[in-house]
Design a protein around this motif. Structure first.
Motif, mmCIF file in Angstrom:
data_model
loop_
_atom_site.group_PDB
_atom_site.id
_atom_site.type_symbol
_atom_site.label_atom_id
_atom_site.label_comp_id
_atom_site.label_asym_id
_atom_site.label_seq_id
_atom_site.Cartn_x
_atom_site.Cartn_y
_atom_site.Cartn_z
ATOM 1 N N UNK A 140 -24.919 -43.648 -59.907
ATOM 2 C CA UNK A 140 -24.675 -43.255 -61.287
ATOM 3 C C UNK A 140 -25.159 -41.820 -61.512
ATOM 4 N N UNK A 141 -24.283 -40.972 -62.000
ATOM 5 C CA UNK A 141 -24.620 -39.572 -62.226
ATOM 6 C C UNK A 141 -25.012 -39.351 -63.684
ATOM 7 N N UNK A 142 -26.004 -38.493 -63.856
ATOM 8 C CA UNK A 142 -26.426 -38.165 -65.217
ATOM 9 C C UNK A 142 -25.431 -37.171 -65.818
ATOM 10 N N UNK A 143 -24.958 -37.485 -67.007
ATOM 11 C CA UNK A 143 -24.007 -36.609 -67.687
ATOM 12 C C UNK A 143 -24.674 -36.041 -68.934
ATOM 13 N N UNK A 144 -24.664 -34.697 -69.009
ATOM 14 C CA UNK A 144 -25.231 -34.049 -70.183
ATOM 15 C C UNK A 144 -24.331 -34.285 -71.401
ATOM 16 N N UNK A 145 -24.927 -34.390 -72.572
ATOM 17 C CA UNK A 145 -24.107 -34.554 -73.785
ATOM 18 C C UNK A 145 -23.143 -33.381 -73.934
ATOM 19 N N UNK A 146 -21.922 -33.691 -74.317
ATOM 20 C CA UNK A 146 -20.929 -32.632 -74.489
ATOM 21 C C UNK A 146 -21.292 -31.774 -75.699
ATOM 22 N N UNK A 147 -21.092 -30.463 -75.516
ATOM 23 C CA UNK A 147 -21.387 -29.521 -76.606
ATOM 24 C C UNK A 147 -20.135 -29.362 -77.450
ATOM 25 N N UNK A 148 -20.330 -29.303 -78.767
ATOM 26 C CA UNK A 148 -19.195 -29.156 -79.682
ATOM 27 C C UNK A 148 -19.402 -27.905 -80.536
ATOM 28 N N UNK A 149 -18.304 -27.274 -80.892
ATOM 29 C CA UNK A 149 -18.381 -26.038 -81.662
ATOM 30 C C UNK A 149 -19.061 -26.246 -83.009
ATOM 31 N N UNK A 150 -19.071 -27.480 -83.493
ATOM 32 C CA UNK A 150 -19.728 -27.763 -84.780
ATOM 33 C C UNK A 150 -21.238 -27.544 -84.699
ATOM 34 N N UNK A 151 -21.779 -27.517 -83.500
ATOM 35 C CA UNK A 151 -23.213 -27.257 -83.332
ATOM 36 C C UNK A 151 -23.555 -25.787 -83.510
ATOM 37 N N UNK A 152 -22.550 -24.938 -83.570
ATOM 38 C CA UNK A 152 -22.739 -23.487 -83.716
ATOM 39 C C UNK A 152 -22.226 -23.094 -85.103
ATOM 40 N N UNK A 153 -23.129 -23.074 -86.061
ATOM 41 C CA UNK A 153 -22.743 -22.814 -87.449
ATOM 42 C C UNK A 153 -23.092 -21.376 -87.826
ATOM 43 N N UNK A 154 -22.096 -20.638 -88.284
ATOM 44 C CA UNK A 154 -22.286 -19.270 -88.769
ATOM 45 C C UNK A 154 -21.501 -19.132 -90.065
ATOM 46 N N UNK A 155 -22.181 -18.749 -91.114
ATOM 47 C CA UNK A 155 -21.532 -18.636 -92.421
ATOM 48 C C UNK A 155 -20.560 -17.462 -92.442
ATOM 49 N N UNK A 179 -16.452 -8.931 -94.960
ATOM 50 C CA UNK A 179 -16.604 -7.679 -94.236
ATOM 51 C C UNK A 179 -17.125 -7.827 -92.828
ATOM 52 N N UNK A 180 -17.482 -9.056 -92.419
ATOM 53 C CA UNK A 180 -17.989 -9.283 -91.069
ATOM 54 C C UNK A 180 -17.056 -10.236 -90.318
ATOM 55 N N UNK A 181 -16.944 -10.002 -89.010
ATOM 56 C CA UNK A 181 -16.106 -10.843 -88.159
ATOM 57 C C UNK A 181 -17.008 -11.746 -87.337
ATOM 58 N N UNK A 182 -16.807 -13.049 -87.458
ATOM 59 C CA UNK A 182 -17.548 -14.007 -86.648
ATOM 60 C C UNK A 182 -16.829 -14.195 -85.306
ATOM 61 N N UNK A 193 -22.397 -17.722 -76.056
ATOM 62 C CA UNK A 193 -22.608 -16.751 -77.137
ATOM 63 C C UNK A 193 -23.676 -17.257 -78.094
ATOM 64 N N UNK A 194 -23.634 -18.551 -78.409
ATOM 65 C CA UNK A 194 -24.673 -19.111 -79.277
ATOM 66 C C UNK A 194 -26.049 -19.000 -78.627
ATOM 67 N N UNK A 195 -26.113 -19.245 -77.328
ATOM 68 C CA UNK A 195 -27.403 -19.238 -76.641
ATOM 69 C C UNK A 195 -28.015 -17.840 -76.579
ATOM 70 N N UNK A 196 -27.182 -16.813 -76.432
ATOM 71 C CA UNK A 196 -27.727 -15.452 -76.373
ATOM 72 C C UNK A 196 -28.014 -14.899 -77.765
ATOM 73 N N UNK A 197 -27.587 -15.614 -78.802
ATOM 74 C CA UNK A 197 -27.966 -15.228 -80.161
ATOM 75 C C UNK A 197 -26.959 -14.388 -80.912
ATOM 76 N N UNK A 198 -25.718 -14.289 -80.439
ATOM 77 C CA UNK A 198 -24.698 -13.538 -81.162
ATOM 78 C C UNK A 198 -24.145 -14.397 -82.310
#
Length: 534
Positions: free
Chosen positions: A6-21, A25-28, A42-47
């Motif tokens: 049995x292999x350990x599977x990391x939880x899948x990452x979803x874009x909803x976890x990266x919230x930016x308002x 005048x700004x481009x997300x 990009x989320x991990x490096x802080x952009x």
């Protein structure tokens, strides 16, 4: 499936976890519809929001257009071309790929900048299967060759000279290049790399069969001519920084003679506030001499210049970042692409011949919101560079005389002694205040009200109660004339003495006789004392 299989599977990452308002005048980065693996990095490096060069370049570059961009170091252009390359490679996968055949090639003028780009690329490809490699001069050729042959390479970051060595030895083939990125093209031109780059470009597919991104701090006619030859109907993007010199850097230019430069430098780096110092000079021999003289004077320092082997340069930078020595003496090879936090002072022992290098040098301090100090020496030779620097940074440079405490060793020593005395006096005052606070906390009291340890300076409610009690027990000649609420007299002295039974408080009171008493005693002074065991 057994438990062992049995292999350990990391939880899948979803874009909803990266919230930016959304901000007008700004481009997300969300607005660019980038691959999920890239968005997670990009989320991990802080952009969160695109910088101006990214917002202007990415929509065209992601659509497959060639671009030539005018942008200074520190504007975010590295992330702009890396995001473009990673997106293209993730969206257009190859069924078959051979070792030594990269799909994206990034050319940089210096080893340090190339290694920095490779680190940024690895951070942005962390959650994808793309592989990044760097080939730069001054490092072990065989190790780099082994790295290229052990696995496929998707993104190759290189300096021109070392890349041509690999090409000549048939270790790298550029016929499968899908994206060519040339960073700091103006620097390439100044350093004489253009013939090498022409050789490299000819080894890649034709302009219409590849995407080309070219970035430069200036758009000289030579750069525009090269861009016309190497790109196909490019989109031109220009971003001028609002402030070319850092707002958090306090800039000084001292008028000194050639003979005064080193003594003043030595006194500056010995100041307490000079925690981590970078000293720049234009030539390697000046850098070596400065380092030797500083070491003789007991100041820990290291050298960073073009003739230092690459592996040693990496160790030197790491040591400086970790605070193993105080002073780094460098040529302009350390002025670009090097990020060291906590540099308190940048000293231009010689002013640079290129005004842009002045901005890059002083940009090593005043980073991450912290204040920094830049000190430049202007002697009879350096002064000729000042007008060009003023024109480039769009501001007047005030020339200053060297402060008195930097003119001679005696004044510098006196300054150090004075600062040490100020620190000692402050520490002594803090210690005395702490001792007084501790004494007040330990002072015994019969009531919840505090008892003052030094009653000669401060009066509290406790001694007043003692006075009232004493007055109540003292007979008054005309008790009917005395009002219960009237004050007994004026306290003229309070003495606190220690006894076996505890602190003993003696209060001396001046009492004014009432008008009903005899005239002979009306102006007399009466002294009443009372001892009250606290």
């Amino acid at each position: 499936m057994t438990k062992q299989n049995k292999r350990y599977r990391r939880p899948r990452w979803h874009i909803s976890q990266f919230k930016v308002e959304e901000v007008p005048g700004k481009v997300r980065f969300h607005d660019l519809f980038l691959p999920i693996a890239l968005m997670r990095a990009i989320q991990e490096v802080g952009y969160e929001y695109c910088s101006p060069i990214q917002a202007m370049t990415l929509p065209y570059a992601l659509a497959g257009h060639d671009c030539i961009g005018k942008a200074q170091t520190g504007t975010g252009k590295t992330a702009a071309f890396l995001i473009t390359a990673i997106t293209d490679l993730l969206e257009h996968r190859l069924e078959e790929q051979y070792v030594g055949e990269p799909r994206a090639l990034i050319l940089a003028p210096t080893r340090e900048l190339a290694l920095q780009i490779a680190e940024d690329a690895k951070a942005l490809t962390k959650y994808s299967r793309l592989k990044v490699a760097a080939v730069v001069g001054g490092m072990d050729f065989d190790k780099q060759k082994q790295q290229l042959h052990e696995q496929r390479t998707d993104i190759l970051v290189a300096t021109p000279g070392r890349l041509i060595d690999f090409m000549n030895r048939k270790a790298v083939f550029l016929d499968q290049i899908e994206m060519l990125i040339i960073d700091e093209a103006d620097r390439m031109l100044d350093m004489g790399f253009i013939p090498d780059i022409k050789t490299i470009v000819r080894a890649t597919p034709r302009t219409e069969n590849r995407q080309t991104l070219l970035f430069s701090a200036t758009f000289s006619q030579d750069i525009l001519n090269l861009a016309q030859r190497w790109t196909n109907d490019p989109v031109r993007v220009e971003v001028e920084p609002k402030v070319k010199t850092a707002e958090d850097v306090e800039q000084h230019v001292y008028l000194v003679s050639s003979e005064e430069k080193y003594p003043v430098l030595r006194r500056i780096v010995r100041q307490d506030e000079a925690d981590r110092v970078m000293v720049f000079a234009n030539r390697r021999d000046i850098v070596r001499d400065l380092a030797e003289n500083l070491k003789k004077d007991g100041i820990p320092c290291q050298v960073l210049s073009g003739d230092v082997p690459q592996n040693k340069r990496i160790r030197t930078l790491d040591g400086f970042k970790e605070g193993k020595f105080e002073v780094l003496v460098a040529t302009d090879v350390a002025g670009r692409g090097i990020h060291v936090d906590g540099v308190s002072h940048v000293i231009n022992f010689t002013l640079p011949e290129d005004p842009e290098d002045y901005v890059h040098r002083i940009g090593r301090t005043g980073r991450a919101g912290k204040k920094g100090v830049s000190i430049s020496f202007a002697c009879e030779d350096d002064s000729f560079q000042i007008p060009a620097i003023e024109e480039y940074i769009k501001r007047k440079i005030d020339l200053e005389q060297v402060p008195e405490h930097m003119l001679d060793d005696e004044s510098a020593a006196a300054m150090v002694v004075e600062k040490a005395a100020e620190k000692a006096a402050k520490a002594e005052a803090d210690q005395a205040a702490a001792a007084q606070t501790a004494a007040e906390a330990e002072q015994p009291s019969e009531t919840s009200e505090p008892v003052v340890a030094d009653a000669s300076e401060t009066e509290t409610s406790e001694p007043v109660k003692a006075v009232d009690n004493a007055a109540a027990e003292t007979p008054v000649e005309d008790a009917t004339a005395a009002e219960p609420e009237a004050p007994v007299g004026e306290v003229t002295a309070i003495d606190v003495a220690e006894s076996e039974d505890g602190p003993e408080i003696t209060v001396e009171v001046f009492v004014q006789e009432s008008d009903d008493t005899d005239e002979g005693t009306a102006d007399s002074e009466a002294t009443k004392t009372d001892s009250d065991k606290a």
